[in-house]
Structures are given as C-alpha cells and as structure tokens.
Design a protein around this motif. Structure first.
Motif, PDB file in Angstrom:
ATOM      1  N   HIS A 101       0.813  -1.230   0.000  1.00 31.00           N
ATOM      2  CA  HIS A 101       0.000   0.000   0.000  1.00 31.00           C
ATOM      3  C   HIS A 101       0.843   1.274   0.000  1.00 31.00           C
ATOM      4  O   HIS A 101       0.315   2.355  -0.228  1.00 31.00           O
ATOM      5  N   TRP A 102       2.116   1.167   0.315  1.00 32.12           N
ATOM      6  CA  TRP A 102       2.934   2.366   0.473  1.00 32.12           C
ATOM      7  C   TRP A 102       3.176   3.012  -0.881  1.00 32.12           C
ATOM      8  O   TRP A 102       3.415   2.336  -1.879  1.00 32.12           O
ATOM      9  N   GLN A 103       3.160   4.350  -0.884  1.00 26.60           N
ATOM     10  CA  GLN A 103       3.408   5.053  -2.145  1.00 26.60           C
ATOM     11  C   GLN A 103       4.809   4.784  -2.645  1.00 26.60           C
ATOM     12  O   GLN A 103       5.035   4.626  -3.833  1.00 26.60           O
ATOM     13  N   ASP A 104       5.780   4.723  -1.720  1.00 29.52           N
ATOM     14  CA  ASP A 104       7.169   4.472  -2.108  1.00 29.52           C
ATOM     15  C   ASP A 104       7.732   3.376  -1.193  1.00 29.52           C
ATOM     16  O   ASP A 104       8.328   3.668  -0.143  1.00 29.52           O
ATOM     17  N   PRO A 105       7.541   2.108  -1.579  1.00 30.73           N
ATOM     18  CA  PRO A 105       7.948   1.003  -0.714  1.00 30.73           C
ATOM     19  C   PRO A 105       9.439   1.031  -0.365  1.00 30.73           C
ATOM     20  O   PRO A 105       9.818   0.767   0.783  1.00 30.73           O
ATOM     21  N   ILE A 106      10.280   1.377  -1.321  1.00 33.50           N
ATOM     22  CA  ILE A 106      11.722   1.355  -1.043  1.00 33.50           C
ATOM     23  C   ILE A 106      12.073   2.419   0.008  1.00 33.50           C
ATOM     24  O   ILE A 106      12.805   2.146   0.966  1.00 33.50           O
ATOM     25  N   ALA A 107      11.500   3.622  -0.146  1.00 36.49           N
ATOM     26  CA  ALA A 107      11.759   4.678   0.852  1.00 36.49           C
ATOM     27  C   ALA A 107      11.260   4.238   2.223  1.00 36.49           C
ATOM     28  O   ALA A 107      11.934   4.455   3.243  1.00 36.49           O
ATOM     29  N   GLY A 108      10.076   3.608   2.269  1.00 38.17           N
ATOM     30  CA  GLY A 108       9.521   3.151   3.550  1.00 38.17           C
ATOM     31  C   GLY A 108      10.399   2.086   4.191  1.00 38.17           C
ATOM     32  O   GLY A 108      10.678   2.137   5.394  1.00 38.17           O
ATOM     33  N   LEU A 109      10.848   1.121   3.381  1.00 39.27           N
ATOM     34  CA  LEU A 109      11.695   0.055   3.937  1.00 39.27           C
ATOM     35  C   LEU A 109      12.999   0.643   4.480  1.00 39.27           C
ATOM     36  O   LEU A 109      13.495   0.237   5.532  1.00 39.27           O
ATOM     37  N   ARG A 110      13.548   1.626   3.772  1.00 42.50           N
ATOM     38  CA  ARG A 110      14.801   2.253   4.259  1.00 42.50           C
ATOM     39  C   ARG A 110      14.559   2.982   5.582  1.00 42.50           C
ATOM     40  O   ARG A 110      15.435   3.032   6.433  1.00 42.50           O
ATOM     41  N   GLU A 111      13.352   3.546   5.725  1.00 42.78           N
ATOM     42  CA  GLU A 111      13.009   4.194   6.989  1.00 42.78           C
ATOM     43  C   GLU A 111      12.960   3.163   8.126  1.00 42.78           C
ATOM     44  O   GLU A 111      13.463   3.421   9.225  1.00 42.78           O
ATOM     45  N   LEU A 112      12.365   1.994   7.856  1.00 45.56           N
ATOM     46  CA  LEU A 112      12.333   0.944   8.881  1.00 45.56           C
ATOM     47  C   LEU A 112      13.754   0.589   9.309  1.00 45.56           C
ATOM     48  O   LEU A 112      14.067   0.469  10.490  1.00 45.56           O
ATOM     49  N   ARG A 113      14.607   0.445   8.303  1.00 47.36           N
ATOM     50  CA  ARG A 113      16.010   0.085   8.531  1.00 47.36           C
ATOM     51  C   ARG A 113      16.712   1.186   9.343  1.00 47.36           C
ATOM     52  O   ARG A 113      17.515   0.918  10.223  1.00 47.36           O
ATOM     53  N   ARG A 114      16.366   2.434   9.042  1.00 45.90           N
ATOM     54  CA  ARG A 114      17.010   3.568   9.732  1.00 45.90           C
ATOM     55  C   ARG A 114      16.652   3.587  11.223  1.00 45.90           C
ATOM     56  O   ARG A 114      17.515   3.826  12.059  1.00 45.90           O
ATOM     57  N   VAL A 115      15.359   3.319  11.531  1.00 49.45           N
ATOM     58  CA  VAL A 115      14.929   3.508  12.926  1.00 49.45           C
ATOM     59  C   VAL A 115      15.098   2.265  13.797  1.00 49.45           C
ATOM     60  O   VAL A 115      14.929   2.338  15.007  1.00 49.45           O
ATOM     61  N   ALA A 116      15.427   1.115  13.163  1.00 49.81           N
ATOM     62  CA  ALA A 116      15.503  -0.127  13.954  1.00 49.81           C
ATOM     63  C   ALA A 116      16.692  -0.977  13.523  1.00 49.81           C
ATOM     64  O   ALA A 116      17.104  -0.943  12.367  1.00 49.81           O
ATOM     65  N   ARG A 117      17.181  -1.762  14.483  1.00 49.64           N
ATOM     66  CA  ARG A 117      18.330  -2.625  14.169  1.00 49.64           C
ATOM     67  C   ARG A 117      17.898  -3.886  13.422  1.00 49.64           C
ATOM     68  O   ARG A 117      18.690  -4.496  12.729  1.00 49.64           O
ATOM     69  N   ARG A 118      16.639  -4.295  13.584  1.00 54.33           N
ATOM     70  CA  ARG A 118      16.152  -5.494  12.903  1.00 54.33           C
ATOM     71  C   ARG A 118      14.842  -5.132  12.195  1.00 54.33           C
ATOM     72  O   ARG A 118      14.060  -4.328  12.721  1.00 54.33           O
ATOM     73  N   VAL A 119      14.611  -5.714  11.017  1.00 53.79           N
ATOM     74  CA  VAL A 119      13.387  -5.412  10.262  1.00 53.79           C
ATOM     75  C   VAL A 119      12.716  -6.726   9.875  1.00 53.79           C
ATOM     76  O   VAL A 119      13.376  -7.643   9.375  1.00 53.79           O
TER      77      VAL A 119
END
Ligand SMILES: C[S@@+](CC[C@H](N)C(=O)[O-])C[C@H]1O[C@@H](n2cnc3c(N)ncnc32)[C@H](O)[C@@H]1O
Length: 248
Positions: A101-119
């Motif tokens: 559903h995300w408009q920009d899945p790659i940007a969203g996944l990178r955000e998850l990676r940025r804020v957490a040590r595990r995704v």
C-alpha cells in the motif's frame, strides 16, 4: 487517493475477518528475535503485535486507529516513508500486510532500517509464479490483479534495499486472518461481501471486475467446475502462494 485514505474509506469492517493468525504470528515473532522495543508500521487495528514486548504502532488511517482495542499499544498517525523517530530508536521494526500500500515502498523500507536494528516484513512475492499463476482466484477469475502491480518494485528489489533475506510462508488452509489469499481452500468465502470488503484488492480492481469474478466463481462452485479444476488443493494443509517474510 493515498492508501491511508483508502483505509479511511474501506476500513470500517476490518476486524470482521482480519485478525492475528497464530501460525503466521509465530513466524513473525520468532523473526523479531530478542527485540524488546518494536515499532509496527502500517499497524492497522493491531494484528500481530506481540503482547510481551514494548510496541508502538504507526498508522495513517484514523478509521483503522479507531478500531484498536482498549489495551492495544499506542499508535501514531504517520506514514512509513517519513517515520517520526530518531535513527536506531527501536530494537525491531515490523510491517505486516502493508508494504504493497505504500506510495514508495523502497523509501519506507529504508526508513524501517534507519529507525531499527532489525526489520521484519510480511508481504507478497508478486513476481513469483505462486501468486499470479498458481492462485486460482487470480488465474481463473480476477486477472485484473496483475494490473495493480504496474510500477511496483519487485520483492528482490525490496529485499536488496534493506539487505534482507527472503523466507517463504505457507498459508494454512484454515488461516484466521482473512487476507486476499487466506481462503484458497474455502472458495465459498469469496462469495461473502463482508469477507471481500476487508481486502483492498477487491476495491482496487473495480466494481465490474468484482461482480464478474464473483458471478463466475458462484457458477463454477454450483456446477462442480471449481472442484474439478482444483482437486489438488482439497487435501493440502498449507499452500505456497507467494507469501514471504523479509528479515534484515
Ligand atoms: C491490510 S492493512 C494491514 C494492517 C495490519 N498490519 C494487519 O496486519 O492487519 C494495511 C495498512 O497499511 C496502512 N498504510 C497505507 N499506506 C501506508 C503508508 N504509506 N505507511 C504506513 N501505513 C500505510 C493502511 O492504512 C492499512 O491500515
């Protein structure tokens, strides 16, 4: 319409048939490892949030947030692509049935990676033959689903963006989370309007395609044609239909 807005339109009856499936939850929670603090992005009504960890949700749709039960984890209004947290704020980030559903899945996944040590992400491999060609609902009744994938990054591209490994998740025949593929061995369920309304695919393909698919499925169930075509499914306990965990 953004996907957050889409759920403000279609999310009213979400909890009627969308809930935590314990077998899929066990896979997700195992992948979270020993994480104590967890952000659940695209959290919806709170399915799959582990009760034994410190969880915070992120969910853009007010209607979805309003259906979280009284004891659920706190939930912020935000989108995956712009998470309102400092780098490394959490032990783990999870995103369940939401990346498509995300408009920009790659940007969203990178955000998850940025804020957490595990995704940990539960999603589809839409390029696998398991999804478009092996799932009878798409193959025989709703080919329009293929058009929904135009311009979306492949699962391999998504995994590469966060350095994730990809693990298959089989769907149990009696899956209690009513996502699109959940009723693969219970075809009559797709005739139920309430079941369809909790799955965005049906809204996104449009009313005419939905009506035609349901009519055609109803006819095939009545005539025995569905059973004839899908004999191989009747004794299967779980099916490989392209559902995947990304773990980074
Ligand atoms: C199918 S629901 C899944 C909800 C929940 N994770 C679950 O497993 O039941 C998809 C959710 O993603 C949310 N969503 C849509 N766009 C989003 C975005 N850009 N960032 C975060 N969440 C988004 C929707 O509002 C919706 O609640």
């Amino acid at each position: 319409m953004s996907s957050g807005q889409l759920y403000d339109t279609i999310g009213a009856t979400y909890t009627v048939s969308r809930r935590t499936d314990p077998r899929i939850a066990a896979r997700i929670w195992a992948a979270l490892g020993d994480a104590r603090t967890v952000v659940n992005v695209g959290a919806g009504t709170g399915s799959y949030e582990p009760s034994d960890r410190d969880v915070i949700g992120v969910e853009p749709s007010a209607l979805m947030r309003s259906q979280r039960h009284a004891g659920a984890a706190p939930c912020l209004a935000a989108v995956a692509e712009r998470l309102p947290f400092e780098d490394g704020s959490f032990d783990a980030a999870m995103a369940i049935s939401t990346v498509h559903h995300w408009q920009d899945p790659i940007a969203g996944l990178r955000e998850l990676r940025r804020v957490a040590r595990r995704v940990v992400v539960f999603t589809h491999d839409t390029t696998s033959t398991g999804w478009l060609e092996r799932f009878w609902l798409i193959r025989d009744y709703l080919p329009e689903v293929a058009g929904l994938l135009d311009g979306r990054p492949s699962l391999t591209e998504q995994a590469r963006a966060i350095g994730a490994r990809i693990e298959p998740v089989l769907i149990p025949w009696d899956c209690v989370d009513g996502f699109f593929e959940a009723y693969w061995r219970r075809p009559e369920a797709y005739l139920d309007e309430q079941v369809r309304r909790t799955v965005s695919v049906w809204t996104r393909v449009g009313w005419e395609a939905e009506r035609r698919a349901v009519r055609s499925l109803r006819d095939d169930l009545a005539s025995g044609r569905w059973t004839e075509r899908n004999r191989d499914l009747v004794d299967l306990e779980a099916a490989e239909l392209g559902l995947r965990l990304l773990v980074a």
